[in-house]
Design a protein around this motif. Structure first.
Motif, PDB file in Angstrom:
ATOM      1  N   ALA A  12       0.847  -1.114  -0.048  1.00 16.63           N
ATOM      2  CA  ALA A  12       0.048  -0.124  -0.040  1.00 16.63           C
ATOM      3  C   ALA A  12       0.878   1.293   0.039  1.00 16.63           C
ATOM      4  O   ALA A  12       0.515   2.288  -0.588  1.00 16.63           O
ATOM      5  CB  ALA A  12      -1.026  -0.183   1.235  1.00 16.63           C
TER       6      ALA A  12
ATOM      7  N   GLY B  72       2.641   5.256  -7.530  1.00 21.09           N
ATOM      8  CA  GLY B  72       1.452   4.413  -8.322  1.00 21.09           C
ATOM      9  C   GLY B  72       1.491   5.028  -9.720  1.00 21.09           C
ATOM     10  O   GLY B  72       1.446   4.096 -10.668  1.00 21.09           O
TER      11      GLY B  72
ATOM     12  N   ARG C 134       2.435   1.668  -3.649  1.00 22.15           N
ATOM     13  CA  ARG C 134       1.539   2.074  -4.408  1.00 22.15           C
ATOM     14  C   ARG C 134       1.150   3.645  -4.377  1.00 22.15           C
ATOM     15  O   ARG C 134       1.104   4.489  -5.271  1.00 22.15           O
ATOM     16  CB  ARG C 134       0.281   1.198  -4.170  1.00 22.15           C
ATOM     17  CG  ARG C 134       0.467  -0.137  -5.110  1.00 22.15           C
ATOM     18  CD  ARG C 134      -0.585  -0.905  -4.969  1.00 22.15           C
ATOM     19  NE  ARG C 134      -1.421  -0.373  -6.234  1.00 22.15           N
ATOM     20  CZ  ARG C 134      -2.387  -0.873  -6.879  1.00 22.15           C
ATOM     21  NH1 ARG C 134      -2.561  -2.409  -6.806  1.00 22.15           N
ATOM     22  NH2 ARG C 134      -2.923  -0.477  -7.882  1.00 22.15           N
ATOM     23  N   MET C 135       1.075   3.974  -2.945  1.00 23.86           N
ATOM     24  CA  MET C 135       0.700   5.234  -2.861  1.00 23.86           C
ATOM     25  C   MET C 135       1.841   6.140  -3.169  1.00 23.86           C
ATOM     26  O   MET C 135       1.300   7.469  -3.908  1.00 23.86           O
ATOM     27  CB  MET C 135       0.409   5.627  -1.214  1.00 23.86           C
ATOM     28  CG  MET C 135      -0.044   7.103  -0.824  1.00 23.86           C
ATOM     29  SD  MET C 135      -0.489   7.089   0.666  1.00 23.86           S
ATOM     30  CE  MET C 135      -1.798   6.211   0.864  1.00 23.86           C
ATOM     31  N   THR C 136       2.872   6.057  -3.161  1.00 25.72           N
ATOM     32  CA  THR C 136       4.075   6.905  -3.275  1.00 25.72           C
ATOM     33  C   THR C 136       4.526   6.694  -4.686  1.00 25.72           C
ATOM     34  O   THR C 136       4.775   7.701  -5.609  1.00 25.72           O
ATOM     35  CB  THR C 136       5.203   6.556  -2.549  1.00 25.72           C
ATOM     36  OG1 THR C 136       5.007   6.777  -1.031  1.00 25.72           O
ATOM     37  CG2 THR C 136       6.471   7.407  -2.845  1.00 25.72           C
TER      38      THR C 136
END
Length: 326
Positions: free
Chosen positions: A189, A196, A192-194
Motif C-alpha cells: 500500500a 503509483g 503504491r501510494m508513493t
C-alpha cells in the motif's frame, strides 16, 4: 523466498529450477488443522492434525526440534521466530542476507537430493518440514519414519505465499503469520501510494540466467516476482507479458532485443549483489548494453527473486522501491 520458480542454486534451489521451469507460480490449498492429545511414556503431549501434501499428519502442538529440508520452509521458520535444529544446504551464496547468519549457525542435513538421514535422526527432531518437490516427495517415507513430516503441496497453480502460509500452519504460528501478512500488505500500500503513477506508466520485464545452455529465462506475470509486481499495479513489457500462465520462456542470450520495450528489468542476484545464474552473459552483450533499459540504468537486481517467505517478498518490494527512488 520458491517455488513455481527455479531454485536459487545448488541443492534444493538448483534442482527445483528444472522442475519449476514449467511450474511457475506458487499456490496450495489451505492447510487446516485440529487439536488432540496423545499419551506417551513421558506423559501427555498435545498434538494437532494438519493437512499436507501426503495427507493428514499428527504433529506436536508446539514443536521444539524442527528440521527443515527445503529453503522456503527454512526462511519462514526464521520469519516466524523459530530456530530449526537442522536445515538444507542450497548454497550459501543463494541465502538472502537477512537469514545468512542464522543459516550458517544451523547444522546442514541435505544437499539437494542428497539427504543425510542419519544426521537428521541424530538431531532428534519432533517435526520435519519442507515442500513436496519431486526429490523430497521420494524421500517422504524415510523422513516420516524419523519424525512427523509435513510437506507443503508443490503445485503449478500457486502463489509464493502458499509456502509460508503452509509452514505457519505446520508449526502452529498463525498469529505470527498474520503479523507478517499485515507488514507485507502495508508495504504494498505504501509503495503504491508513493509511486503509483510511475509503476503504472513504466513497463517491466522479469528475467534470470537460465540453466539451459546458451539461454536465459523470461518470467511471466504470475511468477513470484511477477505476482508482487501485479499487486503493485505495474504494466508488463512485451517479453514478460507474452509468457503463458504457469510457465517460463527460455530464449537465447542473443535475443536481448526481446527486452527492447522494457523501462525496468528485474533480475536475480546472489546475496552479495552480483548477478546470479549466468545472467551476466546477457549483460555483457553489446546488444543488451544498447537497450534503453540499460542506458537508463533501470536494471533492478534482487536476491529475493524466488521468495520463500514474507520477508523475502518485502525484500522484492524494497528493491523495486529503491530503483524507483533513484
Amino acid at each position: 523466498m520458491l517455488t513455481s520458480s527455479p531454485v536459487r542454486a545448488s541443492g534444493p534451489r538448483r534442482l527445483l529450477t528444472a522442475v519449476a521451469a514449467t511450474a511457475m507460480a506458487l499456490t496450495l490449498a489451505a492447510c487446516g488443522s485440529s487439536s488432540s492429545a496423545s499419551t506417551s511414556s513421558g506423559g501427555t503431549t498435545a498434538t494437532r492434525t494438519v493437512a499436507t501434501a501426503h495427507g493428514k499428519v499428527s504433529v506436536p502442538a508446539h514443536p521444539l526440534r524442527i528440521v527443515s529440508v527445503h529453503s522456503w520452509a527454512t526462511e519462514s521458520l526464521f520469519d516466524l521466530g523459530l530456530k530449526p535444529v537442522g536445515v538444507e544446504n542450497g548454497g550459501e551464496t543463494y541465502v538472502p542476507p537477512r537469514y545468512l547468519k542464522r543459516w550458517k549457525a544451523t547444522p546442514k542435513v541435505t544437499t539437494g537430493a542428497d539427504i543425510d538421514y542419519e544426521e537428521i535422526a541424530k538431531l532428534r527432531p519432533d517435526l520435519i518440514v519442507g515442500v513436496d518437490v519431486p526429490y523430497l516427495s521420494k524421500a517422504y517415507r524415510k523422513l516420516s519414519a524419523i519424525a512427523p513430516t509435513t510437506f507443503a503441496p508443490f503445485k503449478d497453480t500457486a502463489t509464493w505465499s502458499a509456502y509460508p502460509d503452509a509452514t505457519a500452519q505446520f508449526v502452529n504460528r498463525t498469529s505470527q503469520l498474520a503479523a507478517l501478512k499485515r507488514k507485507y500488505d502495508d508495504r504494498i500500500a505504501a509503495v503504491r501510494m508513493t509511486y503509483g503513477t510511475e509503476l503504472a506508466d513504466a513497463r517491466w520485464d522479469v528475467i534470470q540466467g537460465g540453466f539451459d545452455n546458451g539461454n536465459y529465462w523470461i518470467y511471466g506475470a504470475e511468477s513470484p516476482v511477477g505476482a508482487i509486481l501485479t499487486e503493485l499495479g505495474v504494466r508488463f513489457a512485451s517479453a514478460t507479458a507474452s509468457v503463458a500462465k504457469g510457465d517460463t520462456k527460455s530464449v537465447s542470450y542473443e535475443r536481448a532485443d526481446l527486452l527492447k520495450d522494457a523501462d525496468y528489468v528485474v533480475y536475480y542476484t546472489n546475496n552479495d549483489g552480483s548477478p546470479a545464474n549466468n545472467i551476466q552473459k546477457l549483460f555483457a552483450l553489446q546488444a543488451f548494453k544498447n537497450l534503453p533499459v540499460t542506458k537508463s540504468h533501470h536494471l533492478v537486481g534482487t536476491s529475493d527473486f524466488l521468495p520463500g517467505s514474507y520477508s523475502d517478498a518485502i525484500g522484492v518490494i524494497d528493491s523495486l522501491e529503491k530503483a524507483l527512488h533513484t
